[in-house]
Design a protein around this motif. Structure first.
Motif, PDB file in Angstrom:
ATOM      1  N   LEU A 113      -4.809   2.693 -13.340  1.00  0.00           N
ATOM      2  CA  LEU A 113      -4.819   1.630 -14.345  1.00  0.00           C
ATOM      3  C   LEU A 113      -3.968   0.468 -13.826  1.00  0.00           C
ATOM      4  O   LEU A 113      -2.779   0.643 -13.549  1.00  0.00           O
ATOM      5  CB  LEU A 113      -4.281   2.143 -15.675  1.00  0.00           C
ATOM      6  N   HIS A 114      -4.575  -0.691 -13.702  1.00  0.00           N
ATOM      7  CA  HIS A 114      -3.908  -1.856 -13.120  1.00  0.00           C
ATOM      8  C   HIS A 114      -3.652  -2.913 -14.192  1.00  0.00           C
ATOM      9  O   HIS A 114      -4.436  -3.073 -15.125  1.00  0.00           O
ATOM     10  CB  HIS A 114      -4.785  -2.500 -12.032  1.00  0.00           C
ATOM     11  N   VAL A 115      -2.562  -3.673 -14.004  1.00  0.00           N
ATOM     12  CA  VAL A 115      -2.351  -4.881 -14.796  1.00  0.00           C
ATOM     13  C   VAL A 115      -2.756  -6.065 -13.926  1.00  0.00           C
ATOM     14  O   VAL A 115      -2.482  -6.097 -12.728  1.00  0.00           O
ATOM     15  CB  VAL A 115      -0.892  -5.013 -15.277  1.00  0.00           C
ATOM     16  N   GLN A 116      -3.457  -6.997 -14.545  1.00  0.00           N
ATOM     17  CA  GLN A 116      -3.958  -8.154 -13.796  1.00  0.00           C
ATOM     18  C   GLN A 116      -2.807  -8.878 -13.112  1.00  0.00           C
ATOM     19  O   GLN A 116      -1.808  -9.230 -13.753  1.00  0.00           O
ATOM     20  CB  GLN A 116      -4.672  -9.100 -14.759  1.00  0.00           C
ATOM     21  N   PRO A 117      -2.905  -9.142 -11.811  1.00  0.00           N
ATOM     22  CA  PRO A 117      -1.781  -9.774 -11.094  1.00  0.00           C
ATOM     23  C   PRO A 117      -1.586 -11.221 -11.503  1.00  0.00           C
ATOM     24  O   PRO A 117      -2.515 -11.889 -11.963  1.00  0.00           O
ATOM     25  CB  PRO A 117      -2.204  -9.665  -9.621  1.00  0.00           C
ATOM     26  N   THR A 118      -0.353 -11.696 -11.355  1.00  0.00           N
ATOM     27  CA  THR A 118      -0.021 -13.088 -11.630  1.00  0.00           C
ATOM     28  C   THR A 118       0.242 -13.806 -10.311  1.00  0.00           C
ATOM     29  O   THR A 118       0.460 -13.178  -9.285  1.00  0.00           O
ATOM     30  CB  THR A 118       1.222 -13.187 -12.520  1.00  0.00           C
ATOM     31  N   GLU A 119       0.221 -15.123 -10.359  1.00  0.00           N
ATOM     32  CA  GLU A 119       0.560 -15.950  -9.196  1.00  0.00           C
ATOM     33  C   GLU A 119       1.727 -16.846  -9.559  1.00  0.00           C
ATOM     34  O   GLU A 119       1.607 -17.684 -10.452  1.00  0.00           O
ATOM     35  CB  GLU A 119      -0.648 -16.790  -8.764  1.00  0.00           C
ATOM     36  N   PRO A 120       2.881 -16.715  -8.918  1.00  0.00           N
ATOM     37  CA  PRO A 120       3.172 -15.705  -7.891  1.00  0.00           C
ATOM     38  C   PRO A 120       3.319 -14.317  -8.513  1.00  0.00           C
ATOM     39  O   PRO A 120       3.539 -14.185  -9.723  1.00  0.00           O
ATOM     40  CB  PRO A 120       4.506 -16.189  -7.307  1.00  0.00           C
ATOM     41  N   ALA A 121       3.206 -13.293  -7.670  1.00  0.00           N
ATOM     42  CA  ALA A 121       3.291 -11.913  -8.151  1.00  0.00           C
ATOM     43  C   ALA A 121       4.677 -11.636  -8.717  1.00  0.00           C
ATOM     44  O   ALA A 121       5.687 -11.976  -8.099  1.00  0.00           O
ATOM     45  CB  ALA A 121       2.977 -10.949  -7.015  1.00  0.00           C
ATOM     46  N   ARG A 122       4.725 -11.048  -9.914  1.00  0.00           N
ATOM     47  CA  ARG A 122       6.009 -10.753 -10.550  1.00  0.00           C
ATOM     48  C   ARG A 122       6.247  -9.257 -10.684  1.00  0.00           C
ATOM     49  O   ARG A 122       7.380  -8.818 -10.820  1.00  0.00           O
ATOM     50  CB  ARG A 122       6.054 -11.405 -11.943  1.00  0.00           C
ATOM     51  N   TRP A 123       5.182  -8.457 -10.712  1.00  0.00           N
ATOM     52  CA  TRP A 123       5.295  -7.038 -10.975  1.00  0.00           C
ATOM     53  C   TRP A 123       4.834  -6.240  -9.763  1.00  0.00           C
ATOM     54  O   TRP A 123       3.972  -6.680  -9.007  1.00  0.00           O
ATOM     55  CB  TRP A 123       4.440  -6.640 -12.175  1.00  0.00           C
ATOM     56  N   MET A 124       5.383  -5.067  -9.623  1.00  0.00           N
ATOM     57  CA  MET A 124       4.907  -4.155  -8.586  1.00  0.00           C
ATOM     58  C   MET A 124       3.478  -3.729  -8.910  1.00  0.00           C
ATOM     59  O   MET A 124       3.152  -3.373 -10.041  1.00  0.00           O
ATOM     60  CB  MET A 124       5.809  -2.924  -8.499  1.00  0.00           C
ATOM     61  N   SER A 125       2.620  -3.797  -7.918  1.00  0.00           N
ATOM     62  CA  SER A 125       1.233  -3.373  -8.083  1.00  0.00           C
ATOM     63  C   SER A 125       1.065  -1.970  -7.492  1.00  0.00           C
ATOM     64  O   SER A 125       1.955  -1.449  -6.809  1.00  0.00           O
ATOM     65  CB  SER A 125       0.292  -4.346  -7.364  1.00  0.00           C
ATOM     66  N   TRP A 126      -0.098  -1.382  -7.737  1.00  0.00           N
ATOM     67  CA  TRP A 126      -0.372  -0.087  -7.113  1.00  0.00           C
ATOM     68  C   TRP A 126      -0.357  -0.213  -5.596  1.00  0.00           C
ATOM     69  O   TRP A 126       0.108   0.686  -4.889  1.00  0.00           O
ATOM     70  CB  TRP A 126      -1.718   0.452  -7.586  1.00  0.00           C
ATOM     71  N   ARG A 127      -0.839  -1.333  -5.081  1.00  0.00           N
ATOM     72  CA  ARG A 127      -0.806  -1.544  -3.631  1.00  0.00           C
ATOM     73  C   ARG A 127       0.645  -1.516  -3.130  1.00  0.00           C
ATOM     74  O   ARG A 127       0.956  -0.876  -2.119  1.00  0.00           O
ATOM     75  CB  ARG A 127      -1.473  -2.871  -3.279  1.00  0.00           C
ATOM     76  N   ASP A 128       1.550  -2.207  -3.861  1.00  0.00           N
ATOM     77  CA  ASP A 128       2.974  -2.198  -3.487  1.00  0.00           C
ATOM     78  C   ASP A 128       3.533  -0.782  -3.538  1.00  0.00           C
ATOM     79  O   ASP A 128       4.340  -0.392  -2.687  1.00  0.00           O
ATOM     80  CB  ASP A 128       3.776  -3.100  -4.428  1.00  0.00           C
ATOM     81  N   TRP A 129       3.110  -0.031  -4.548  1.00  0.00           N
ATOM     82  CA  TRP A 129       3.649   1.321  -4.722  1.00  0.00           C
ATOM     83  C   TRP A 129       3.239   2.222  -3.557  1.00  0.00           C
ATOM     84  O   TRP A 129       4.059   2.969  -3.018  1.00  0.00           O
ATOM     85  CB  TRP A 129       3.162   1.898  -6.054  1.00  0.00           C
ATOM     86  N   PHE A 130       1.981   2.139  -3.159  1.00  0.00           N
ATOM     87  CA  PHE A 130       1.534   2.956  -2.016  1.00  0.00           C
ATOM     88  C   PHE A 130       2.214   2.511  -0.725  1.00  0.00           C
ATOM     89  O   PHE A 130       2.594   3.348   0.106  1.00  0.00           O
ATOM     90  CB  PHE A 130       0.009   2.889  -1.885  1.00  0.00           C
ATOM     91  N   VAL A 131       2.372   1.220  -0.522  1.00  0.00           N
ATOM     92  CA  VAL A 131       3.057   0.727   0.671  1.00  0.00           C
ATOM     93  C   VAL A 131       4.488   1.242   0.708  1.00  0.00           C
ATOM     94  O   VAL A 131       5.006   1.613   1.780  1.00  0.00           O
ATOM     95  CB  VAL A 131       3.031  -0.811   0.707  1.00  0.00           C
ATOM     96  N   ALA A 132       5.155   1.281  -0.445  1.00  0.00           N
ATOM     97  CA  ALA A 132       6.530   1.788  -0.498  1.00  0.00           C
ATOM     98  C   ALA A 132       6.604   3.259  -0.105  1.00  0.00           C
ATOM     99  O   ALA A 132       7.664   3.731   0.327  1.00  0.00           O
ATOM    100  CB  ALA A 132       7.106   1.588  -1.901  1.00  0.00           C
ATOM    101  N   HIS A 133       5.500   3.981  -0.247  1.00  0.00           N
ATOM    102  CA  HIS A 133       5.438   5.381   0.168  1.00  0.00           C
ATOM    103  C   HIS A 133       4.811   5.546   1.558  1.00  0.00           C
ATOM    104  O   HIS A 133       4.464   6.678   1.947  1.00  0.00           O
ATOM    105  CB  HIS A 133       4.641   6.207  -0.853  1.00  0.00           C
TER     106      HIS A 133
END
Length: 312
Positions: free
Chosen positions: A197-217
């Motif tokens: 479940l994703h939240v629509q991204p903002t510009e500039p990005a303010r929240w961690m996305s699922w992509r960010d979460w996987f990269v962090a792992h």
């Protein structure tokens, strides 16, 4: 300021407005506690300043010229706006008011459940909560305080951190029973197989996305379009509670839902960043009397949440 941009004296405009409204210099004098000659002199000075006649004088009173009608409409609207602002300011001073700006997620999942406590502490204060997903901008947003998410830099405002950003995957207990073995053999890499479940991204990005979460792992992110995207975090969480998929859960927003078992954490160790929620106060705005007691209440409530949920 050039001569064209220079405003006439405010006292002259107030006299003009009264005379135009009554269509009488004498009636304006009575309303203003002045004399008819003094009012007439003010109008003459204003006409000389503008270089045009504003009234046609007659035996039965005065009538606005086209220039006078144009000026009267502008002055009437301007004075009405000033009058409305002064009424609001006096009302705020008399009974107290506090405007709080935050995002919809914080307002819904953290602030709303605690509003009864705040009202008991400040029963005579008119509390106004305004939500925005664009982030707090002191040049744009009129608020006494903001509870804003970011890195703490809202210069020239003051900011104090309330919660550090901590993010962990969450879902409903029923969803976890169906898709997440209780044996503990599943890990971060297995989440890519589940509906996210994703939240629509903002510009500039303010929240961690699922992509960010996987990269962090140190994991490859799922392909774009994997899962469901919503335009508000509240909808993301509601979808997770209803068993539609896995959401990223932010402390402290989901702490209450986890405590009541509406959501469960799939991975115990959260991702932590230097960002978080901050109490922000714009220095350019006079501090409302309600701000200091609200600040004390807020920090006490945050400390209590930390003790209960181990948030920080």
């Amino acid at each position: 300021m050039s001569g064209e941009d220079r405003l006439p004296p405010m006292q002259a405009l107030a006299v003009f407005e009264s005379a135009a409204r009554h269509a009488s210099f004498s009636a304006a004098a009575r309303e203003l506690g002045s004399t008819q000659p003094a009012v007439s002199q003010r109008i003459v000075q204003l006409e000389a300043d503008l270089g045009v006649p504003l009234f046609e004088r007659g035996h039965r009173g005065v009538v606005l010229t086209p220039h006078g009608e144009r000026l009267y409409e502008a002055v009437r609207e301007g004075l009405a706006t000033i009058r409305e602002a002064t009424v609001e300011i006096r009302a705020r001073r008399a009974c107290g008011a506090l405007t709080i700006l935050t995002d919809a997620g914080f307002a819904t999942y953290w602030l709303m459940p605690r509003l009864a406590d705040l009202r008991r502490l400040m029963p005579d204060v008119d509390v106004r909560i305004v939500t925005s997903q664009q982030g707090f901008d002191p040049r744009r947003d009129r608020a006494d305080v903001a509870i804003a998410f970011g890195d703490g830099d809202w210069a020239p405002c003051t900011s104090s951190r309330l919660f550090q950003e901590q993010v962990t995957p969450v879902c409903s207990p029923g969803f976890a029973e169906r898709y997440w073995p209780a044996s503990g053999e599943s890990g971060a890499a297995d989440l890519v197989k589940l509906p996210l479940l994703h939240v629509q991204p903002t510009e500039p990005a303010r929240w961690m996305s699922w992509r960010d979460w996987f990269v962090a792992h140190d994991l490859p992110a799922p392909a774009d379009g994997h899962g469901i995207t919503f335009n508000s975090y509240s909808l993301v969480i509601e979808a997770a509670v209803m068993g539609q998929g896995v959401a990223l859960g932010w402390t402290p927003l989901v702490d209450g839902l986890i405590a009541t078992r509406q959501l469960v954490q799939l991975i115990d160790t959260p991702i932590r960043t230097a960002r978080g929620y901050f109490l922000v106060r714009p220095l350019a705005r006079p501090e409302a009397p309600a701000v200091p007691p609200f600040r004390r209440w807020l920090f006490d409530a945050c400390n209590a949440a930390t003790r209960v949920h181990g948030a920080l």
